[in-house]
Design a protein around this motif. Structure first.
Motif, PDB file in Angstrom:
ATOM      1  N   ARG A   1      51.797  27.418  53.648  1.00  0.00           N
ATOM      2  CA  ARG A   1      51.681  26.406  52.591  1.00  0.00           C
ATOM      3  C   ARG A   1      50.447  26.670  51.726  1.00  0.00           C
ATOM      4  NH1 ARG A   1      54.781  22.876  49.659  1.00  0.00           N
ATOM      5  NH2 ARG A   1      53.289  21.700  48.390  1.00  0.00           N
ATOM      6  N   CYS A   2      49.364  27.099  52.343  1.00  0.00           N
ATOM      7  CA  CYS A   2      48.165  27.441  51.568  1.00  0.00           C
ATOM      8  C   CYS A   2      48.467  28.554  50.572  1.00  0.00           C
ATOM      9  CB  CYS A   2      47.038  27.890  52.501  1.00  0.00           C
ATOM     10  SG  CYS A   2      46.177  26.548  53.339  1.00  0.00           S
TER      11      CYS A   2
ATOM     12  N   GLU B   1      50.422  27.168  47.607  1.00  0.00           N
ATOM     13  CA  GLU B   1      49.588  26.406  46.685  1.00  0.00           C
ATOM     14  C   GLU B   1      48.571  27.305  45.978  1.00  0.00           C
ATOM     15  OE1 GLU B   1      48.021  22.784  48.321  1.00  0.00           O
ATOM     16  OE2 GLU B   1      49.937  22.225  49.228  1.00  0.00           O
TER      17      GLU B   1
ATOM     18  N   ARG C   1      49.998  28.888  42.950  1.00  0.00           N
ATOM     19  CA  ARG C   1      50.073  27.963  41.820  1.00  0.00           C
ATOM     20  C   ARG C   1      48.707  27.755  41.161  1.00  0.00           C
ATOM     21  NH1 ARG C   1      53.576  23.217  44.903  1.00  0.00           N
ATOM     22  NH2 ARG C   1      55.590  24.295  44.922  1.00  0.00           N
ATOM     23  N   ASN C   2      47.659  27.826  41.961  1.00  0.00           N
ATOM     24  CA  ASN C   2      46.326  27.450  41.477  1.00  0.00           C
ATOM     25  C   ASN C   2      45.449  28.605  41.021  1.00  0.00           C
ATOM     26  OD1 ASN C   2      46.934  24.786  42.204  1.00  0.00           O
ATOM     27  ND2 ASN C   2      46.039  24.999  44.247  1.00  0.00           N
TER      28      ASN C   2
ATOM     29  N   ALA D   1      43.997  26.902  47.803  1.00  0.00           N
ATOM     30  CA  ALA D   1      45.033  25.867  47.936  1.00  0.00           C
ATOM     31  C   ALA D   1      44.510  24.506  47.492  1.00  0.00           C
ATOM     32  CB  ALA D   1      45.520  25.797  49.374  1.00  0.00           C
TER      33      ALA D   1
ATOM     34  N   ASN E   1      43.314  22.081  49.212  1.00  0.00           N
ATOM     35  CA  ASN E   1      43.895  21.030  50.054  1.00  0.00           C
ATOM     36  C   ASN E   1      43.044  20.915  51.315  1.00  0.00           C
ATOM     37  OD1 ASN E   1      45.502  19.570  51.956  1.00  0.00           O
ATOM     38  ND2 ASN E   1      47.348  20.084  50.798  1.00  0.00           N
TER      39      ASN E   1
END
Length: 221
Positions: free
Chosen positions: A91-92, A95, A98-99, A142, A144
């Motif tokens: 998941r990292c 993300e 995307r970032n 990420a 997050n």
């Protein structure tokens, strides 16, 4: 009034954590409170609070009427932890794809070039350091903190096992190939591809550790 951010028991927990990771307090070791308090020159109160912190982290286990022991990581523990790590770090990667800015990708490219040089020269310790820096960079990208905290907690348990998967035959080159696949997906801004590649990377780490453990048992038998 100035706030003190690091309490005594946090400092004691950090010292004990370091001793555990360094192998000075081996898995299964009984943590004698009187001896530790004398060694660290503290009272038992902050020591007990520190042991509670390490128990929550999974580095120490408390047994009623017996006391605290350095935790031992089993093969089953690793079988259960690695799929979770694969999900979280995957998941990292998604993300991060995307970032990441162009500058972020340039920094990651430099880290991967360093990783490749260490792999070619068979410098395993340096490879581990570059590998860790890459994972940390992707986690940071990420943005997050919940993912970062969960991963950090699980890594502590894996680190307790003191296993080095890069010593498995062929694993160094395989690991490099996996990292390059993750980076290629990040560079293409392919979040799903980066997630899948990172999951594969973590899952293969577990396979390598299992093979290494099997080989070591064969040598000892």
């Amino acid at each position: 009034m100035r706030l003190v951010h690091n309490s005594l028991h946090d400092e004691v927990a950090a010292q004990l954590r370091e001793k555990i990771f360094a192998g000075e307090l081996a898995p299964g070791t009984f943590l004698d409170e009187a001896q530790l308090a004398a060694l660290l020159k503290i009272s038992r109160t902050p020591l007990r609070e520190a042991l509670k912190v390490l128990t929550v982290e999974g580095l120490v286990r408390h047994e009623p009427r017996r006391g605290c022991f350095v935790n031992e990581v089993t093969e089953q523990d690793l079988d259960e932890i690695f799929p979770v790590l694969a999900l979280l770090e995957g998941r990292c990667a998604l993300e991060a794809a995307r970032n990441a800015t162009d500058a972020d990708l340039e920094a990651l490219e430099a880290l991967h070039q360093k990783l490749a040089r260490h792999a070619k020269a068979r410098r395993i310790n340096e490879y581990y350091a570059a590998n860790f820096a890459i994972h940390e960079a992707i986690i940071a990208l990420a943005h997050n903190r919940w993912l970062a905290t969960a991963i950090a907690d699980l890594r502590k348990i894996v680190k307790l096992a003191r296993l080095q998967q890069l010593h498995a035959p062929g694993r160094l080159d395989q690991s490099l190939s996996e990292h390059l696949a993750v980076f290629a997906a990040l560079k293409a801004r392919d979040g799903e591809g980066a997630e899948a590649a990172m999951r594969t990377h973590l899952q293969r780490q577990r396979v390598a550790l299992r093979e290494l453990a099997r080989a070591q048992r064969g040598v000892l038998s």
